[in-house]
Write a protein that holds these residues in place. Structure first.
Motif, PDB file in Angstrom:
ATOM      1  N   GLY A  74       0.850  -1.358   0.071  1.00 40.14           N
ATOM      2  CA  GLY A  74       0.018   0.092  -0.056  1.00 40.14           C
ATOM      3  C   GLY A  74       0.817   1.414   0.023  1.00 40.14           C
ATOM      4  O   GLY A  74       0.468   2.115  -0.699  1.00 40.14           O
ATOM      5  N   ILE A  75       1.982   1.335   0.745  1.00 39.30           N
ATOM      6  CA  ILE A  75       2.655   2.442   0.934  1.00 39.30           C
ATOM      7  C   ILE A  75       3.677   2.815  -0.546  1.00 39.30           C
ATOM      8  O   ILE A  75       3.637   3.671  -0.933  1.00 39.30           O
ATOM      9  CB  ILE A  75       3.729   2.347   1.961  1.00 39.30           C
ATOM     10  CG1 ILE A  75       3.109   2.068   3.439  1.00 39.30           C
ATOM     11  CG2 ILE A  75       4.837   3.377   1.989  1.00 39.30           C
ATOM     12  CD1 ILE A  75       3.780   1.859   4.570  1.00 39.30           C
ATOM     13  N   TYR A  76       3.953   1.567  -0.992  1.00 42.73           N
ATOM     14  CA  TYR A  76       4.546   1.413  -2.268  1.00 42.73           C
ATOM     15  C   TYR A  76       3.601   2.236  -3.321  1.00 42.73           C
ATOM     16  O   TYR A  76       4.067   3.100  -4.376  1.00 42.73           O
ATOM     17  CB  TYR A  76       5.190   0.419  -2.655  1.00 42.73           C
ATOM     18  CG  TYR A  76       5.730   0.167  -4.126  1.00 42.73           C
ATOM     19  CD1 TYR A  76       6.951   0.668  -4.010  1.00 42.73           C
ATOM     20  CD2 TYR A  76       4.995  -0.138  -5.334  1.00 42.73           C
ATOM     21  CE1 TYR A  76       7.499   0.514  -5.726  1.00 42.73           C
ATOM     22  CE2 TYR A  76       5.528  -0.409  -6.355  1.00 42.73           C
ATOM     23  CZ  TYR A  76       6.614   0.137  -6.822  1.00 42.73           C
ATOM     24  OH  TYR A  76       7.262   0.004  -8.147  1.00 42.73           O
ATOM     25  N   ALA A  77       2.387   1.632  -3.352  1.00 40.69           N
ATOM     26  CA  ALA A  77       1.548   1.981  -4.498  1.00 40.69           C
ATOM     27  C   ALA A  77       1.113   3.539  -4.515  1.00 40.69           C
ATOM     28  O   ALA A  77       1.094   4.296  -5.433  1.00 40.69           O
ATOM     29  CB  ALA A  77       0.320   1.370  -4.202  1.00 40.69           C
ATOM     30  N   VAL A  78       1.063   4.031  -3.110  1.00 46.76           N
ATOM     31  CA  VAL A  78       0.830   5.451  -3.071  1.00 46.76           C
ATOM     32  C   VAL A  78       1.960   6.313  -3.347  1.00 46.76           C
ATOM     33  O   VAL A  78       1.943   7.539  -4.099  1.00 46.76           O
ATOM     34  CB  VAL A  78       0.212   5.911  -1.764  1.00 46.76           C
ATOM     35  CG1 VAL A  78      -0.065   7.145  -1.522  1.00 46.76           C
ATOM     36  CG2 VAL A  78      -1.013   5.209  -1.433  1.00 46.76           C
TER      37      VAL A  78
END
Length: 294
Positions: A74-78
């Motif tokens: 999730g952090i990488y995607a954002v």
């Protein structure tokens, strides 16, 4: 043509990203702590002996690791403004939220209904389909009933007495049917140590139960009104009544702590909703642009 992900616009988007990072970092931290703690415990199995099975610890390790990896995704995607990954994270998050809400609701409903059931009618009717009949929700309740029954056997079985019987060549049971007599439902339900006792009550043949640690926790939470030692002494004598008393005590403990359980569940739901709401806002702000061919 190449697909290009545009930048997020405005301070509101930056604020949503910051909130998402903070909440997801907490998820990542919880996952890492669970996985690391589980790994440490597995290296000292004598510490958990009698409190938690090794299988349960492995589940904690796998769940914690999966949670940490999912949070990293999730952090990488954002950070990369990767719209497809963000949508994937949002969908999985919504599914997990739904599962949590449904599971909490089913558990609360089961705890509300299970105490008022009479299982003595199974012996009178000779019914082997269990207390809960049918599929769907009833099937889930049957699994819960099986787990509760196996836990009762784990907590209250007089191990020392059964060990002596086994050494003398007798089966590890309270009663042994006389030769020529049938093992009907009434006989099976009068002996909680019988191999078919829990399957007859629940209608399923699952072997899953909790560890001894849960038994000690039940005794502690019940206070002076319940004793594992007394439960073990009365195990063979009380038969089905002993199991129903165990269920009543367990449900009473749950109801006494229902407010705390409800607050915790509400906090978890609120946490997930805020996290996913911010992610949804971020996804809406991401613009895909397909420039014309040069």
């Amino acid at each position: 043509m190449k697909l290009r992900i545009g930048d997020l616009d405005g301070p509101k988007s930056e604020k949503s990203k910051m909130i998402f990072y903070i909440l997801t970092s907490l998820v990542l931290l919880c996952g890492l702590i669970s996985a690391i703690a589980g790994g440490v415990v597995l290296n000292f199995k004598e510490v958990i002996e009698g409190y938690m099975s090794a299988g349960a610890v492995y589940v904690v390790v796998i769940a914690g690791s999966s949670l940490a990896l999912f949070a990293c995704l999730g952090i990488y995607a954002v950070r990369r403004n990767h719209r497809c990954l963000m949508i994937f994270y949002l969908i999985v998050g919504l599914i997990l939220l739904l599962i949590f809400v449904v599971a909490a609701g089913l558990f609360a409903k089961y705890a509300q209904d299970v105490d008022g059931l009479s299982r003595s009618s199974l012996a009178q009717a000779g019914d082997s389909h269990g207390t809960w009949k049918g599929g769907g929700v009833q099937g889930v309740y049957a699994q819960m009933e099986s787990f509760a029954c196996r836990t009762y056997q784990t907590c209250c079985e007089p191990t020392e007495l059964f060990d002596i019987k086994e050494q003398n060549g007798a089966p590890r049971q309270c009663k042994v049917v006389q030769e020529g007599m049938p093992e009907d439902a009434a006989f099976i339900l009068s002996d909680p140590s019988h191999p078919r006792f829990c399957p007859m009550i629940s209608g399923v043949s699952e072997q899953l139960s909790s560890s001894q640690g849960i038994c000690k926790l039940i005794e502690f939470a019940a206070g002076s009104g319940y004793s594992l030692e007394q439960c073990q002494q009365d195990y063979c004598q009380d038969g089905l009544e002993g199991y129903e008393n165990f269920i009543a005590v367990s449900v009473s403990i749950y109801r006494q702590n229902m407010l705390i359980a409800g607050i915790i569940a509400a906090c978890v739901v609120f946490f997930i909703v805020v996290q996913l709401s911010n992610l949804f806002y971020i996804i809406r702000q991401v613009r895909t642009v397909q420039p014309e061919k040069e």
